[in-house]
Scaffold this active site. Structure first.
Site, PDB file in Angstrom:
ATOM      1  N   ASP A   1      62.121 101.139  28.446  1.00 55.93           N
ATOM      2  CA  ASP A   1      60.447 100.552  29.850  1.00 55.93           C
ATOM      3  C   ASP A   1      60.926 100.918  31.069  1.00 55.93           C
ATOM      4  O   ASP A   1      62.211 100.880  31.080  1.00 55.93           O
ATOM      5  CB  ASP A   1      59.232  99.773  29.133  1.00 55.93           C
TER       6      ASP A   1
HETATM    7  C1  LIG Z   1      60.110 105.608  38.669  1.00 55.75           C
HETATM    8  C2  LIG Z   1      59.527 107.396  38.532  1.00 55.75           C
HETATM    9  C3  LIG Z   1      59.679 107.296  36.891  1.00 55.75           C
HETATM   10  N1  LIG Z   1      59.119 107.894  36.317  1.00 55.75           N
HETATM   11  C4  LIG Z   1      58.783 107.954  34.431  1.00 55.75           C
HETATM   12  C5  LIG Z   1      59.279 107.270  32.822  1.00 55.75           C
HETATM   13  C6  LIG Z   1      58.835 106.774  32.068  1.00 55.75           C
HETATM   14  O1  LIG Z   1      59.048 108.367  32.093  1.00 55.75           O
HETATM   15  C7  LIG Z   1      57.756 106.441  33.362  1.00 55.75           C
HETATM   16  C8  LIG Z   1      57.494 105.123  32.816  1.00 55.75           C
HETATM   17  O2  LIG Z   1      56.367 104.413  31.953  1.00 55.75           O
HETATM   18  P1  LIG Z   1      57.415 104.258  30.748  1.00 55.75           P
HETATM   19  O3  LIG Z   1      56.266 103.531  29.743  1.00 55.75           O
HETATM   20  O4  LIG Z   1      58.126 103.338  30.360  1.00 55.75           O
HETATM   21  O5  LIG Z   1      57.502 104.958  29.910  1.00 55.75           O
HETATM   22  P2  LIG Z   1      56.855 106.605  28.822  1.00 55.75           P
HETATM   23  O6  LIG Z   1      55.477 106.012  29.034  1.00 55.75           O
HETATM   24  O7  LIG Z   1      56.448 107.846  29.495  1.00 55.75           O
HETATM   25  O8  LIG Z   1      57.240 106.854  27.367  1.00 55.75           O
HETATM   26  P3  LIG Z   1      56.910 105.756  26.421  1.00 55.75           P
HETATM   27  O9  LIG Z   1      56.069 104.218  26.219  1.00 55.75           O
HETATM   28  O10 LIG Z   1      56.613 106.830  25.084  1.00 55.75           O
HETATM   29  O11 LIG Z   1      58.526 105.276  25.901  1.00 55.75           O
HETATM   30  O12 LIG Z   1      58.467 106.824  34.189  1.00 55.75           O
HETATM   31  C9  LIG Z   1      59.798 109.336  36.488  1.00 55.75           C
HETATM   32  O13 LIG Z   1      60.248 110.206  35.793  1.00 55.75           O
HETATM   33  N2  LIG Z   1      60.892 109.188  37.237  1.00 55.75           N
HETATM   34  C10 LIG Z   1      60.123 108.519  38.149  1.00 55.75           C
HETATM   35  O14 LIG Z   1      61.838 108.447  39.469  1.00 55.75           O
END
Ligand SMILES: Cc1cn([C@H]2C[C@H](O)[C@@H](COP(=O)(O)OP(=O)(O)OP(=O)(O)O)O2)c(=O)[nH]c1=O
Length: 197
Positions: free
Chosen positions: A81
């Site tokens: 997460d």
């Molecule tokens: C801050 C930041 C976040 N993110 C993304 C990473 C995660 O995919 C998302 C945060 O949400 P999460 O809830 O951590 O993950 P998700 O819903 O995408 O996937 P899952 O729960 O199925 O594992 O934001 C970036 O790609 N780049 C960035 O700089």
């Protein structure tokens, strides 16, 4: 013999990434892991008394929950997460453009924390860990934020930005900690912990 140390270590294991995040998939591929992706939906809510790092660990565990009973002898499940935390408040994924604009305006000119957690679960082992990176944003103009929102997809990203995208190139002046933690997974800790299997 397989030369990638991680792949070599885990050659008898069946790795499952339980994540719909394309970034996490990309990060694991670049680590050299062979794995499958399987998604089982959970409702991502958490108790309100938890601190942001505790929330990140809680949610990584929650995402592992639907798999726990089904894990076979050689299976290793990976969940994670990512949380963006500004002035001790959690910024989630923006629900629309207006909210994305508001989040980026709040992040502009300030520093915030990105916390990424991981839960590694096998039939008989559990490792959970998190990492925190400090991100310092430049002041962003309305023009810059509008351009980013017009041409990129911030809606599946915590805090409404991707460090790996244009906004990260022009808007981030400094990070303290791992780039990959911001992108979605603390790869150095993931490697260290996967080597324990
Ligand atoms: C801050 C930041 C976040 N993110 C993304 C990473 C995660 O995919 C998302 C945060 O949400 P999460 O809830 O951590 O993950 P998700 O819903 O995408 O996937 P899952 O729960 O199925 O594992 O934001 C970036 O790609 N780049 C960035 O700089």
């Amino acid at each position: 013999m397989e030369v990638n140390p991680l792949k070599n270590r885990l050659k008898d294991k069946n790795i499952i990434l339980a994540s719909g995040s394309p970034r996490r998939k990309q990060i694991l591929e670049e680590l050299g892991l062979s794995f499958s992706v399987e998604i089982r939906k959970v409702i991502e809510t958490y108790p309100s008394h938890l601190t942001p790092p505790e929330v990140a660990i809680y949610l990584a565990n929650l995402k592992a929950e639907p798999f726990k009973k089904d894990l076979g002898e050689n299976d290793i499940l990976i969940t994670g997460d990512t949380i963006v935390c500004l002035e001790n408040k959690i910024l989630g994924k923006p629900k629309d453009r207006e909210e994305a604009f508001e989040m980026l305006s709040r992040l502009s000119g300030k520093e915030h924390q990105v916390i990424s957690s991981v839960c590694l679960k096998s039939k008989d082992k559990l490792f959970e860990f998190k990492d925190i990176t400090l991100v310092h944003f430049n002041k962003l103009s309305k023009f810059e934020i509008d351009y980013y929102l017009d041409y990129y997809q911030p809606y599946d990203k915590a805090g409404a930005y991707g460090i790996q995208e244009w906004i990260g190139q022009i808007g981030i002046k400094k990070i303290e900690g791992s780039f990959y933690t911001v992108m979605g997974m603390p790869t150095h800790l993931l490697y260290e912990n996967l080597m324990k299997f």
